[in-house]
Design an enzyme around this catalytic site. Structure first.
Site, PDB file in Angstrom:
ATOM      1  N   GLY A  46       1.574   0.591   1.547  1.00 38.81           N
ATOM      2  CA  GLY A  46       2.877   0.233   2.124  1.00 38.81           C
ATOM      3  C   GLY A  46       3.724  -0.528   1.112  1.00 38.81           C
ATOM      4  N   TRP A  89       4.906   1.872  -1.528  1.00 43.30           N
ATOM      5  CA  TRP A  89       5.950   2.749  -1.001  1.00 43.30           C
ATOM      6  C   TRP A  89       7.333   2.159  -1.280  1.00 43.30           C
ATOM      7  CZ3 TRP A  89       9.591   1.672   2.870  1.00 43.30           C
ATOM      8  CH2 TRP A  89      10.330   2.763   3.309  1.00 43.30           C
ATOM      9  N   HIS A  90       7.400   0.801  -1.275  1.00 47.64           N
ATOM     10  CA  HIS A  90       8.701   0.169  -1.492  1.00 47.64           C
ATOM     11  C   HIS A  90       9.207   0.347  -2.909  1.00 47.64           C
ATOM     12  CE1 HIS A  90       7.840  -1.800   2.332  1.00 47.64           C
ATOM     13  NE2 HIS A  90       9.123  -2.019   2.410  1.00 47.64           N
ATOM     14  N   GLY A  91       8.315   0.492  -3.857  1.00 44.87           N
ATOM     15  CA  GLY A  91       8.778   0.654  -5.227  1.00 44.87           C
ATOM     16  C   GLY A  91       7.611   0.763  -6.183  1.00 44.87           C
ATOM     17  N   PHE A 138      14.956   2.307  -2.303  1.00 45.77           N
ATOM     18  CA  PHE A 138      13.595   2.754  -2.037  1.00 45.77           C
ATOM     19  C   PHE A 138      13.578   4.195  -1.555  1.00 45.77           C
ATOM     20  CE2 PHE A 138      13.097  -1.947  -0.818  1.00 45.77           C
ATOM     21  CZ  PHE A 138      12.998  -2.289  -2.141  1.00 45.77           C
TER      22      PHE A 138
END
Lengths: 353, 460
Positions: free
Chosen positions: B315, B318-320, B460
């Site tokens: 998770g 996933w943001h960066g 993102f």
């Protein structure tokens, strides 16, 4: 849901009116003390090239992708002025068009493609390429590219705009923001929360540069506090360039342009003519240094098959240390036009039927 | 084109009017919205649009082909489509990161350039995976082209969520809906969201961005560092919750409903509660498509903890594509795991019991934001070191330049109290109360200057 609807709109309008009413009144009372806002840029006559520091590249977008036909002037011009904001502010293509048309006895069009925003030389090359500009006379201000590059990062922001659709929406976003602020200016105040305490000011609260739609000249440079700073200026006559106090920062060892520019002008059979629009950079101007730079530029130009026309600084003034005042622009344009005619560099175009 | 641009708001108003005229013809209305959504993507560049359409087409064809083959082959096709979506996301978002880190380990340079993240790829990849998995589980019927494109491209959620599921949006399509009540809430949500995004988050970003640089940060006390970290919490809440509210409002104005994404996260007393209040649609997605398929909590405590850690690490990533996001995810994973070990998932009986856990949770979340905000790990560690540096009374001094940002940040904090306040309003005054709040915030939206800052989650 019915409970929500009940009274919502009346309460919204009433609350907004109660809060906005005194603000509008206050704004009306205080707007008389503010410098006037610029004339509204009517499409077809003028366009906003910059509104707020983060959107200083609308002219780049317009010229590159011919947005709304703004770049068309560039395509059909007989002579193109290239350079930085020094060219954008320092020369008038409209005036030069009139001067050359008079000299040639037929319409000659000049377009001012000077671009600020720390624009690199490669962008001009791309512009000439994309717009298929060939066999023209290009008047190039040699300050533009490698002299003392300042850290204004707006070009990197522009370079992220990759295609005409994105460019179109970006330009429309800047224009609609300006138009909205222009419309509300004088009617509603604006609260700015930057700094240590909130400040209340005019709605049109960002500097704006407005360019001529057909010639690319600066029509107006507006600052929220000072009003119009160019071509008319509230600061008097500006700073005298030729009698500035101390040495110019421009170093004789950093004269980069003619050879590199020849590389982009040559393949398309364009004919560059170099010049140097006088400017003051703190701590000021030095006559000997300027003459030395001009001599070096002339020598470098001739070595690289370029042509150089000097533009004397006498009588010219700058409103911000970098750019000529409106009055000085008229003088510099006349002076350069006369020098170009006298030099014979434009003989091919001026003599054509 | 940002959703806070005057030009976008004008276009949105035109679209709302057009959709109102097209109300009796839902199919035409929905196609109009799909085209509008694609134009919005194109305004960020032709490439993101082409990529979105290409990925969408491949997935649509895959589902179509899967319908006409045996169940075993159907499963294989859908898994291949999911692998393709993850590969596309990985290629654009993580290739440079992986190559750079592998290069450091192996002492070589793979020469993989950073491609730049195409607009919305993280979000529409999740939408696509959700559809494919739900198809595989037979939880959702196959969507027609219009439903599929609407589900995927509906502009309020396309760029930065909320992450919608197939049972939430397509079921609303093809119907003639009453709009009147939706318009009231649509306007309210949009105005409040706009306020949070522009007035609160935009001005906070302007005020505190300089403090995240090493040079400026060095002049700050420990208390200042805590304040700056907390203000970033307010900023990102204003930015993302504001955007999400605007998305809900835009959808409502067009007659559709999207799931809520935030529910007062600063009131959370446990990490688990935090993720039920912060980016709700992401945490539900991660739960349904990652945590539960990994085994969830069905296979013992230690396995459940491992699943939590893996889910939160992914998770975070996933943001960066940066180690700072991995650490941010790990911190949340550790927090959730610690709660599971301590058995803190039960509800608190009394208000006072919540207070110490609320404090611990919010402090942990605030420290984790430092990693989220910092450009690299060393910068984040320096910042945290400065937060812990207590060198006399000076450590408690708060810089004068942070007073106004604290007042701006109060806007984000007060927004948490709004549901509590509204709950005390008698039902017959609810409309009036919301109307007054909307009117006041509308004027503030109009008169307070907002620096032009891009939405954080657009990256993102």
């Amino acid at each position: 849901m019915d409970a929500l609807k009940r009274g919502f709109w009346a309460a919204l309008v009433l609350a907004a009116a109660v809060l906005l009413g005194p603000l509008v009144l206050w704004s009306k009372l205080t707007s008389a003390d503010l410098p006037p806002k610029p004339a509204f840029p009517l499409p077809g006559q003028a366009f906003v090239a910059e509104y707020g520091g983060q959107a200083a590249y609308v002219a780049h977008l317009a010229y590159r992708w011919n947005l709304f036909g703004i770049g068309a002037g560039l395509r059909r011009a007989d002579i193109i002025l290239l350079g930085s904001s020094h060219t954008q502010f320092g020369l008038s293509a409209r005036q030069m068009s009139a001067d050359f048309s008079r000299a040639a006895g037929r319409p000659i069009t000049v377009f001012n493609a000077g671009l600020g925003c720390d624009t690199p030389l490669s962008f001009d090359a791309r512009l000439l390429d994309d717009r298929d500009i060939r066999d023209r006379d290009l008047v190039v201000d040699t300050f533009a590219y490698d002299f003392d590059p300042y850290t204004y990062a707006c070009f990197s922001e522009f370079s992220e705009i990759a295609d005409p659709v994105q460019g179109l929406f970006k330009a429309l976003a800047v224009w609609s923001r300006f138009d909205w602020d222009w419309m509300l200016d004088g009617s509603v105040p604006r609260i700015d929360l930057a700094g240590r305490r909130p400040t209340v000011g005019r709605y049109l609260n960002q500097p704006a540069t407005i360019l001529d739609w057909n010639y690319g000249d600066v029509v107006s440079l507006f600052s929220p506090a000072g009003g119009e700073e160019f071509p008319s200026s509230g600061k008097g006559k500006g700073q005298d360039i030729a009698n500035g106090p101390s040495p110019w920062r421009l170093a004789s060892g950093t004269i980069p342009l003619p050879q590199r520019f020849e590389e982009i002008a040559g393949p398309r059979h364009n004919r560059p003519i170099f010049t140097l629009i006088p400017f003051v950079l703190s701590p000021g101007f030095n006559r000997d240094r300027y003459d030395n730079v001009v001599r070096l530029l002339a020598a470098t130009s001739s070595r690289s098959r370029g042509r150089f026309v000097a533009l004397p600084a006498e009588g010219l003034a700058s409103f911000d240390g970098q750019h000529l005042t409106g009055a000085a622009r008229a003088v510099a344009t006349d002076r350069l036009a006369a020098s170009l005619v006298a030099s014979g560099f434009l003989s091919s175009i001026l003599k054509q039927p | 084109m940002s959703y806070t641009d005057v030009f976008f708001i004008l276009l949105l108003a035109c679209l709302c009017l057009l959709c109102r005229c097209l109300r009796p013809w839902p199919a035409i209305r929905e196609w109009t919205i799909v085209v509008f959504s694609l134009v919005i993507v194109a305004s960020w560049g032709i490439f993101p649009l082409v990529l979105l359409l290409a990925v969408a087409a491949i997935n649509f064809v895959a589902v179509g082909v899967a319908l006409s083959v045996s169940p075993t082959r159907q499963r294989a096709i859908l898994i291949a489509a999911i692998a393709f979506d993850i590969a596309a996301l990985g290629f654009f978002k993580y290739a440079h990161f992986i190559a750079a880190n592998l290069g450091i380990e192996l002492g070589t340079n793979f020469g993989v350039a950073a491609l730049g993240i195409p607009l919305a790829i993280s979000f529409y990849t999740f939408h696509l995976i959700s559809y494919l998995v739900d198809r595989m589980r037979r939880n959702t019927p196959p969507l027609g082209l219009r439903q599929y494109l609407f589900y995927l491209c509906f502009f309020p959620h396309l760029i930065a969520g909320p992450i919608v599921r197939t049972w939430q949006l397509p079921s609303q399509l093809g119907r003639v809906r009453r709009l009147r009540g939706d318009i009231v809430l649509g306007v309210h949500y949009f105005v409040v969201g706009f306020f949070l995004k522009t007035v609160v988050a935009g001005n906070l970003a302007n005020a505190i961005d300089p403090f995240w640089t090493k040079d400026t940060g060095a002049a700050l006390s420990a208390a200042d560092h805590w304040v700056v970290a907390f203000l970033y919490y307010c900023q990102i809440y204003g930015d993302f919750a504001g955007y999400s509210l605007m998305a809900l409002g835009m959808a409502r104005l067009l007659g559709y409903r999207l799931p809520a994404n935030f529910r007062a996260p600063m009131l959370a007393s446990t990490m688990q509660e935090f993720w039920r209040r912060w980016h709700i649609t992401l945490s539900r997605w991660l739960r349904d498509y990652l945590y539960i398929p990994l085994g969830g909590s069905r296979q013992g405590k230690s396995r459940a903890i491992a699943n939590i850690l893996v889910t939160m690490l992914l998770g975070g990533l996933w943001h960066g594509a940066a180690w700072t996001f991995v650490v941010w995810g790990a911190m949340h994973g550790i927090g959730l795991a610690a709660e599971r070990i301590l058995g803190l998932q039960r509800k608190f009986d009394r208000f006072w019991q919540r207070i110490p856990w609320w404090l611990c949770t919010q402090l942990w979340v605030t420290v984790a934001w430092v990693f989220f905000r910092s450009s690299d790990l060393s910068g984040a560690l320096d910042f945290i070191r400065a937060m812990m540096r207590f060198d006399g009374w000076g450590a408690f001094a708060v810089h004068g330049r942070l007073i106004l940002p604290l007042l701006i940040g109060a806007g984000a904090v007060l927004h948490h109290a709004a549901p509590i306040g509204l709950a005390t309003v008698p039902r017959r005054y609810l409309g009036t109360c919301l109307g007054v709040a909307t009117g006041v915030l509308l004027v503030l939206d109009l008169i307070v200057y907002a620096p032009n800052k891009v939405f954080i989650y657009f990256k993102f």
